[in-house]
Scaffold this active site. Sequence first.
Site, PDB file in Angstrom:
ATOM      1  N   LYS A   1      65.389 -16.581  24.600  1.00 31.21           N
ATOM      2  CA  LYS A   1      65.164 -15.147  24.417  1.00 31.21           C
ATOM      3  C   LYS A   1      66.101 -14.339  25.323  1.00 31.21           C
ATOM      4  CE  LYS A   1      60.301 -15.670  23.005  1.00 31.21           C
ATOM      5  NZ  LYS A   1      58.898 -15.242  23.257  1.00 31.21           N
TER       6      LYS A   1
ATOM      7  N   TYR B   1      58.757 -12.183  13.443  1.00 32.35           N
ATOM      8  CA  TYR B   1      57.461 -12.036  14.097  1.00 32.35           C
ATOM      9  C   TYR B   1      56.411 -11.412  13.170  1.00 32.35           C
ATOM     10  CZ  TYR B   1      59.065 -13.412  18.780  1.00 32.35           C
ATOM     11  OH  TYR B   1      59.519 -14.117  19.875  1.00 32.35           O
TER      12      TYR B   1
ATOM     13  N   ASN C   1      58.941 -14.608  28.316  1.00 32.11           N
ATOM     14  CA  ASN C   1      58.623 -16.024  28.550  1.00 32.11           C
ATOM     15  C   ASN C   1      59.744 -16.957  28.110  1.00 32.11           C
ATOM     16  OD1 ASN C   1      58.226 -15.804  25.837  1.00 32.11           O
ATOM     17  ND2 ASN C   1      56.090 -16.470  25.833  1.00 32.11           N
TER      18      ASN C   1
ATOM     19  N   HIS D   1      61.559 -19.249  22.593  1.00 34.27           N
ATOM     20  CA  HIS D   1      60.721 -19.310  21.388  1.00 34.27           C
ATOM     21  C   HIS D   1      60.891 -20.675  20.752  1.00 34.27           C
ATOM     22  CE1 HIS D   1      59.063 -18.613  17.404  1.00 34.27           C
ATOM     23  NE2 HIS D   1      60.141 -19.227  16.947  1.00 34.27           N
TER      24      HIS D   1
ATOM     25  N   GLU E   1      61.774 -20.283   9.750  1.00 35.12           N
ATOM     26  CA  GLU E   1      62.606 -19.677  10.792  1.00 35.12           C
ATOM     27  C   GLU E   1      64.044 -20.195  10.736  1.00 35.12           C
ATOM     28  OE1 GLU E   1      60.211 -20.438  14.284  1.00 35.12           O
ATOM     29  OE2 GLU E   1      58.682 -19.001  13.625  1.00 35.12           O
TER      30      GLU E   1
HETATM   31  P1  GTP Z   1      56.838 -17.918  20.465  1.00 36.75           P
HETATM   32  O1  GTP Z   1      57.434 -19.281  20.550  1.00 36.75           O
HETATM   33  O2  GTP Z   1      57.688 -16.858  21.115  1.00 36.75           O
HETATM   34  O3  GTP Z   1      56.388 -17.552  19.067  1.00 36.75           O
HETATM   35  O4  GTP Z   1      55.545 -17.977  21.396  1.00 36.75           O
HETATM   36  P2  GTP Z   1      54.150 -18.638  21.099  1.00 36.75           P
HETATM   37  O5  GTP Z   1      54.145 -19.280  19.745  1.00 36.75           O
HETATM   38  O6  GTP Z   1      53.836 -19.488  22.273  1.00 36.75           O
HETATM   39  O7  GTP Z   1      53.193 -17.385  21.090  1.00 36.75           O
HETATM   40  P3  GTP Z   1      52.802 -16.407  19.888  1.00 36.75           P
HETATM   41  O8  GTP Z   1      53.512 -16.775  18.638  1.00 36.75           O
HETATM   42  O9  GTP Z   1      51.330 -16.287  19.877  1.00 36.75           O
HETATM   43  O10 GTP Z   1      53.373 -15.020  20.424  1.00 36.75           O
HETATM   44  C1  GTP Z   1      54.733 -14.689  20.213  1.00 36.75           C
HETATM   45  C2  GTP Z   1      55.282 -14.038  21.442  1.00 36.75           C
HETATM   46  O11 GTP Z   1      54.660 -12.781  21.607  1.00 36.75           O
HETATM   47  C3  GTP Z   1      55.003 -14.772  22.743  1.00 36.75           C
HETATM   48  O12 GTP Z   1      55.959 -15.740  23.048  1.00 36.75           O
HETATM   49  C4  GTP Z   1      55.048 -13.667  23.754  1.00 36.75           C
HETATM   50  O13 GTP Z   1      56.386 -13.452  24.198  1.00 36.75           O
HETATM   51  C5  GTP Z   1      54.592 -12.458  22.971  1.00 36.75           C
HETATM   52  N1  GTP Z   1      53.230 -12.116  23.316  1.00 36.75           N
HETATM   53  C6  GTP Z   1      52.101 -12.801  23.046  1.00 36.75           C
HETATM   54  N2  GTP Z   1      51.025 -12.169  23.533  1.00 36.75           N
HETATM   55  C7  GTP Z   1      51.509 -11.046  24.137  1.00 36.75           C
HETATM   56  C8  GTP Z   1      50.915  -9.954  24.824  1.00 36.75           C
HETATM   57  O14 GTP Z   1      49.694  -9.896  25.000  1.00 36.75           O
HETATM   58  N3  GTP Z   1      51.760  -8.987  25.288  1.00 36.75           N
HETATM   59  C9  GTP Z   1      53.117  -9.034  25.107  1.00 36.75           C
HETATM   60  N4  GTP Z   1      53.897  -8.060  25.561  1.00 36.75           N
HETATM   61  N5  GTP Z   1      53.698 -10.035  24.462  1.00 36.75           N
HETATM   62  C10 GTP Z   1      52.910 -11.020  23.984  1.00 36.75           C
HETATM   63 MG    MG Z   2      54.765 -18.282  17.987  1.00 29.36          MG
END
Ligand code: GTP
Ligand code: MG
Length: 148
Positions: free
Chosen positions: A9, A49, A112, A115, A126
């Site tokens: 990211k 997303y 974080n 992805h 994707e």
């Molecule tokens: P990805 O690999 O990035 O998709 O992460 P993930 O699969 O572990 O998590 P998820 O798909 O549930 O969420 C996608 C992304 O949204 C996360 O990686 C975070 O960066 C972001 N995200 C999730 N929850 C929050 C939140 O409460 N606040 C914010 N700002 N970002 C969030």
């Molecule tokens: Mg995810």
Amino acid sequence: MEKTFLMVKPDGVQRNLIGDITARFERKGFKLAGAKLMAIPTELAEEHYGEHKEKPFFGELVDFITSGPVFAMVWEGEDVIATARTMMGATKPAEAAPGTIRGDYGVTVGKNVIHGSDSKESAEREIGLFFDEKELVDYEKDSLNWIY
Ligand code: GTP
Ligand code: MG
């Protein structure tokens, strides 16, 4: 062989983590099938997303992922989708184990670092969103005989 979509990211790119992250997957024994540095257009970010469209952080998520270049990759290997998720660590860095990418480098859930696709369906979707078929390379790697 199974493929997954991984992406450093914008925070990871700015913090010079492309090399470290790529090295982890190389050392593990996975095979790189495609990679590129790119700026994500807003429409692509919204589509990528899409599952989070109704979440309160959706706008923030799209703003962040389009805030600077990302390093998009396709990696190949046995169980690479699940294994890459394990190597990434939990979504919330506070819950990510030390030794994982988010455990080692992340502090906040918004920034974080990486992805990764979370299922076969999302990996296929994707990879299709981010790469043309001709951008993916199919090749032999002798070292794989010492992994499989
Ligand atoms: P990805 O690999 O990035 O998709 O992460 P993930 O699969 O572990 O998590 P998820 O798909 O549930 O969420 C996608 C992304 O949204 C996360 O990686 C975070 O960066 C972001 N995200 C999730 N929850 C929050 C939140 O409460 N606040 C914010 N700002 N970002 C969030
Ligand atoms: Mg995810």
